[in-house]
Motif scaffolding. Structure first.
Motif, mmCIF file in Angstrom:
data_model
loop_
_atom_site.group_PDB
_atom_site.id
_atom_site.type_symbol
_atom_site.label_atom_id
_atom_site.label_comp_id
_atom_site.label_asym_id
_atom_site.label_seq_id
_atom_site.Cartn_x
_atom_site.Cartn_y
_atom_site.Cartn_z
ATOM 1 N N LEU A 84 -5.063 11.022 -2.911
ATOM 2 C CA LEU A 84 -5.405 12.436 -2.803
ATOM 3 C C LEU A 84 -6.716 12.687 -3.536
ATOM 4 C CD1 LEU A 84 -2.101 12.252 -2.967
ATOM 5 C CD2 LEU A 84 -2.262 14.726 -3.180
ATOM 6 N N ASP A 85 -7.631 13.402 -2.883
ATOM 7 C CA ASP A 85 -8.859 13.846 -3.524
ATOM 8 C C ASP A 85 -8.593 15.212 -4.153
ATOM 9 O OD1 ASP A 85 -11.352 14.632 -4.305
ATOM 10 O OD2 ASP A 85 -12.218 14.668 -2.290
ATOM 11 N N LEU A 86 -8.650 15.298 -5.478
ATOM 12 C CA LEU A 86 -8.312 16.524 -6.199
ATOM 13 C C LEU A 86 -9.532 17.442 -6.299
ATOM 14 C CD1 LEU A 86 -6.092 14.961 -9.015
ATOM 15 C CD2 LEU A 86 -5.366 15.991 -6.850
ATOM 16 N N ASN A 87 -9.947 17.938 -5.149
ATOM 17 C CA ASN A 87 -11.062 18.892 -5.055
ATOM 18 C C ASN A 87 -12.333 18.392 -5.739
ATOM 19 O OD1 ASN A 87 -9.532 20.705 -3.605
ATOM 20 N ND2 ASN A 87 -8.941 21.920 -5.372
ATOM 21 N N GLY A 88 -12.581 17.089 -5.673
ATOM 22 C CA GLY A 88 -13.777 16.527 -6.256
ATOM 23 C C GLY A 88 -13.717 16.343 -7.763
ATOM 24 N N ALA A 89 -12.620 16.757 -8.398
ATOM 25 C CA ALA A 89 -12.507 16.646 -9.855
ATOM 26 C C ALA A 89 -11.822 15.358 -10.295
ATOM 27 C CB ALA A 89 -11.743 17.844 -10.412
ATOM 28 N N GLY A 90 -11.312 14.596 -9.346
ATOM 29 C CA GLY A 90 -10.607 13.359 -9.657
ATOM 30 C C GLY A 90 -9.793 12.922 -8.456
ATOM 31 N N THR A 91 -8.988 11.925 -8.650
ATOM 32 C CA THR A 91 -8.126 11.422 -7.588
ATOM 33 C C THR A 91 -6.718 11.202 -8.117
ATOM 34 O OG1 THR A 91 -8.743 9.130 -8.049
ATOM 35 C CG2 THR A 91 -9.999 10.283 -6.351
ATOM 36 N N ARG A 92 -5.766 11.257 -7.199
ATOM 37 C CA ARG A 92 -4.388 10.895 -7.518
ATOM 38 C C ARG A 92 -3.955 9.816 -6.537
ATOM 39 N NH1 ARG A 92 1.141 14.503 -8.382
ATOM 40 N NH2 ARG A 92 2.587 12.789 -7.962
ATOM 41 N N ASN A 93 -3.405 8.730 -7.051
ATOM 42 C CA ASN A 93 -2.886 7.646 -6.232
ATOM 43 C C ASN A 93 -1.379 7.548 -6.407
ATOM 44 O OD1 ASN A 93 -5.471 6.755 -5.331
ATOM 45 N ND2 ASN A 93 -5.780 5.757 -7.313
ATOM 46 N N ASN A 94 -0.683 7.340 -5.296
ATOM 47 C CA ASN A 94 0.767 7.153 -5.311
ATOM 48 C C ASN A 94 1.119 5.878 -4.563
ATOM 49 O OD1 ASN A 94 0.681 10.291 -5.728
ATOM 50 N ND2 ASN A 94 2.780 9.676 -6.195
ATOM 51 N N ALA A 95 1.936 5.046 -5.178
ATOM 52 C CA ALA A 95 2.466 3.858 -4.524
ATOM 53 C C ALA A 95 3.964 4.038 -4.335
ATOM 54 C CB ALA A 95 2.184 2.616 -5.359
ATOM 55 N N HIS A 96 4.441 3.845 -3.117
ATOM 56 C CA HIS A 96 5.865 3.933 -2.795
ATOM 57 C C HIS A 96 6.352 2.570 -2.332
ATOM 58 C CE1 HIS A 96 5.092 8.421 -1.729
ATOM 59 N NE2 HIS A 96 5.359 8.278 -3.015
ATOM 60 N N ILE A 97 7.417 2.086 -2.908
ATOM 61 C CA ILE A 97 8.082 0.860 -2.472
ATOM 62 C C ILE A 97 9.564 1.172 -2.356
ATOM 63 C CG2 ILE A 97 8.616 -1.541 -3.002
ATOM 64 C CD1 ILE A 97 6.083 -1.663 -4.656
ATOM 65 N N GLY A 98 10.123 1.062 -1.139
ATOM 66 C CA GLY A 98 11.515 1.463 -0.998
ATOM 67 C C GLY A 98 12.144 1.028 0.311
ATOM 68 N N TRP A 99 13.241 1.664 0.620
ATOM 69 C CA TRP A 99 14.029 1.322 1.799
ATOM 70 C C TRP A 99 14.651 2.589 2.374
ATOM 71 C CZ3 TRP A 99 19.280 2.418 1.726
ATOM 72 C CH2 TRP A 99 19.804 2.773 0.476
ATOM 73 N N SER A 100 14.985 2.537 3.660
ATOM 74 C CA SER A 100 15.626 3.662 4.341
ATOM 75 C C SER A 100 16.680 3.131 5.305
ATOM 76 C CB SER A 100 14.601 4.500 5.123
ATOM 77 O OG SER A 100 13.639 5.069 4.261
ATOM 78 N N VAL A 101 17.598 3.999 5.650
ATOM 79 C CA VAL A 101 18.608 3.724 6.673
ATOM 80 C C VAL A 101 18.340 4.644 7.859
ATOM 81 C CG1 VAL A 101 21.058 3.785 7.238
ATOM 82 C CG2 VAL A 101 20.327 2.976 4.993
ATOM 83 N N LEU A 102 18.331 4.074 9.054
ATOM 84 C CA LEU A 102 18.091 4.833 10.275
ATOM 85 C C LEU A 102 19.369 4.853 11.099
ATOM 86 C CD1 LEU A 102 15.312 3.436 9.359
ATOM 87 C CD2 LEU A 102 14.543 3.934 11.672
ATOM 88 N N PHE A 103 19.783 6.050 11.517
ATOM 89 C CA PHE A 103 20.983 6.206 12.334
ATOM 90 C C PHE A 103 20.583 6.735 13.693
ATOM 91 C CE2 PHE A 103 24.433 9.044 13.847
ATOM 92 C CZ PHE A 103 25.379 8.066 14.117
ATOM 93 N N TYR A 104 21.068 6.059 14.768
ATOM 94 C CA TYR A 104 20.744 6.444 16.141
ATOM 95 C C TYR A 104 21.939 7.166 16.763
ATOM 96 C CZ TYR A 104 17.221 2.859 15.278
ATOM 97 O OH TYR A 104 16.210 2.113 14.735
ATOM 98 N N PRO A 105 21.901 8.496 16.864
ATOM 99 C CA PRO A 105 23.053 9.221 17.423
ATOM 100 C C PRO A 105 23.171 9.098 18.931
ATOM 101 C CG PRO A 105 21.294 10.746 16.870
ATOM 102 C CD PRO A 105 20.852 9.395 16.380
#
Length: 221
Positions: A84-105
């Motif tokens: 994310l560019d914080l309006n030119g005043a800095g940056t924010r970085n996010n790292a996501h590592i995970g898992w999900s379950v998908l259900f097909y109805p």
């Protein structure tokens, strides 16, 4: 002449019916092989983060693989890096590592809708902008946390082994709150991290919209 025209018409009708039947069989065969247990898919993805702490959209890239446990239940294992560019005043970085379950109805041929829910570990880093006149490397703040997410999506199969997937989820971060402020100035914004840390107890949430390209690697069982 009339007999010739009638013969051509009858043959054309027979060919059209046969073609339609073959197409129906092809679609039915495709439908039966798209979502099955034991399938292993790999892919790349892009994720957009919306309506978070700063109401500033972020864009990220990542990868994933899916391992289907049952015909109506799939698992997805993913990693994302979002900036994310914080309006030119800095940056924010996010790292996501995970898992999900998908259900097909339901099953609807090449378009396969699903409900999705899961959990991930999150690393966030906020970096104020340094200039030749001010070194702000000592004002960087970070946070480790976990998060849960849930939403809806759909696979769009272009072939039996290749699909485009799109989903929207709400992610809720659990634990410490990463606190900082964007303050307007005469020349834009400044990022205030002085006295702010990840020691708060508030929860932080945002919407994630993810698009991915996936290819079936193998049928394991």
């Amino acid at each position: 002449m009339k007999r010739t025209i009638l013969t051509v018409f009858i043959c054309s009708a027979i060919l059209m019916c046969a073609s339609a039947q073959d197409e129906d069989k092809t679609e039915e065969t495709l439908k039966s092989t798209l979502i099955q247990k034991g399938q292993l898919d790999g892919g790349v993805r892009t994720t957009t983060s919306l309506f978070g702490h700063d109401n500033i959209p972020g864009l990220g890239v990542g990868g994933q693989f899916r391992l289907q446990i049952f015909d109506y239940l799939n698992t997805e294992w993913f990693a994302d890096w979002i900036t994310l560019d914080l309006n030119g005043a800095g940056t924010r970085n996010n790292a996501h590592i995970g898992w999900s379950v998908l259900f097909y109805p339901i099953r609807t041929g090449r378009v396969v809708p699903y409900a999705i829910a899961g959990h991930c570990f999150d690393y966030a880093k906020v970096i104020p902008l340094s200039t030749p006149f001010e070194d702000r490397s000592g004002d960087i703040i970070t946070r480790w946390s976990s998060a849960v997410q849930a939403g809806l999506g759909s696979h769009f199969y272009l072939t039996e082994k290749f699909d485009i997937s799109l989903n929207a989820q709400y992610m809720l971060h659990l634990g410490k709150h990463l606190d900082y402020e964007l303050q307007p100035t005469n020349n834009g914004y400044t990022l205030d991290t002085d006295g702010h840390s990840s020691s708060g107890t508030g929860m932080e949430g945002h919407i994630l919209i993810t698009a991915s390209l996936n290819y079936r690697i193998a049928d394991l069982w």
